[in-house]
Design an enzyme around this catalytic site. Sequence first.
Site, PDB file in Angstrom:
ATOM      1  N   ARG A 241      47.904   5.573 -13.666  1.00 53.33           N
ATOM      2  CA  ARG A 241      47.554   4.122 -12.844  1.00 53.33           C
ATOM      3  C   ARG A 241      47.997   3.975 -11.717  1.00 53.33           C
ATOM      4  O   ARG A 241      48.884   4.707 -11.275  1.00 53.33           O
ATOM      5  CB  ARG A 241      48.483   3.054 -13.759  1.00 53.33           C
ATOM      6  N   GLU A 270      41.997  -2.110  -7.993  1.00 57.55           N
ATOM      7  CA  GLU A 270      40.677  -1.873  -8.264  1.00 57.55           C
ATOM      8  C   GLU A 270      40.036  -2.854  -8.467  1.00 57.55           C
ATOM      9  O   GLU A 270      40.306  -4.075  -8.918  1.00 57.55           O
ATOM     10  CB  GLU A 270      40.877  -1.182  -9.861  1.00 57.55           C
ATOM     11  N   HIS A 289      37.584   4.727 -11.489  1.00 54.39           N
ATOM     12  CA  HIS A 289      38.331   4.387 -12.814  1.00 54.39           C
ATOM     13  C   HIS A 289      37.449   4.741 -13.912  1.00 54.39           C
ATOM     14  O   HIS A 289      37.034   3.915 -14.814  1.00 54.39           O
ATOM     15  CB  HIS A 289      39.001   3.188 -13.103  1.00 54.39           C
TER      16      HIS A 289
HETATM   17  C1  DGY Z   1      43.025   2.582 -20.579  1.00 48.42           C
HETATM   18  O1  DGY Z   1      42.300   2.507 -21.695  1.00 48.42           O
HETATM   19  O2  DGY Z   1      43.788   2.276 -20.303  1.00 48.42           O
HETATM   20  C2  DGY Z   1      41.938   3.486 -19.503  1.00 48.42           C
HETATM   21  O3  DGY Z   1      42.683   3.360 -18.571  1.00 48.42           O
HETATM   22  C3  DGY Z   1      40.680   2.828 -19.444  1.00 48.42           C
HETATM   23  O4  DGY Z   1      39.928   3.960 -18.980  1.00 48.42           O
END
Ligand code: DGY
Length: 327
Positions: A241, A270, A289
């Site tokens: 993250r 984002e 992402h």
């Molecule tokens: C999640 O599933 O948390 C991922 O970051 C999505 O790509």
Amino acid sequence: MRKKVLVFRELPEDQLARLQAAHDVTVANPRVAAQRPAFDAALAEAQGLIGSSFPVDDALLARAPKLEVISSVSVGVDNYALAALHERGILLCHTPGVLDETVADTVFALLMATSRRVVELSNLVRVGHWNKNIGEDLFGFDVHGKTLGLLGFGRIGQAIARRAALGFGMPVLYHARRPVDLAAQAPELQGHAAHTPLDELLARADIVVAMLPLSDSTRGMIDASVFARMKPGAIFINGGRGATVQEPALLAALDHGTLRAAGLDVFATEPLPNDSPLRTHARVTPLPHIGSATHETRHAMAELATTNLLKALAGERPSAVYDTAFA
Ligand code: DGY
């Protein structure tokens, strides 16, 4: 009994059909202004929500008085007001397990791209600057045999470690809240991965990969002092993250410190704002992402999330419930 379900991010047709067969479904994306009124109206009646990538915060929950279950099409749950969900007894489901190998592939793509300067050198060819053999100034950095430092060692971290240790002969150091019982959970990594204090990991790793979930304890955790303790010439990859990293500190480590390069799939904000220096920095490889973004895996996530929601609304226990008590 048919219940009211609000789908707040597109679902594949076959999964939407499963929901529609059992419940009254509204599809409305709150990010699209024209769909906002439909979203707001459905939210007030919804017993189930399914979607991802939208903050389900205290204010939004206050407008959903009938809510019983949220099924997130993601493994990360940082978009949800966990304490409020816990207090109201609203079940939160997510999608662990089905995306591990795909996210590990993405992280490895970033690791290879940053080390071997893949994007930069590909662009050199595209713009017509390949008019002689490249010189040392454009040489890369070997990946095989280098030491990998993993911050976070959940399922995805372990999938990255397998690629590194078994495919690339890389010793793996990991830092997690507690050591993982490799004999029980990942026997193939025994002798290849070692739980390591943070200071030692940062001092020894050639490539540091962050795979941390976002919580109060990890927000901003990767700061100037972390970058300062990394081995000179290290590469930093973030596949967890964005907000676990203090981005100004990352930029300073690239510009004034000794960080060689960074590969980033995630950012504090984002989509990445156009004026972010991380967008164009010569030694940053940014991705939008895409950790889990393959046809197969996104479908598997949608299918698991749909199954979770159907089970929860039928009064059964879904297989992937997030324990909101850990808020
Ligand atoms: C999640 O599933 O948390 C991922 O970051 C999505 O790509």
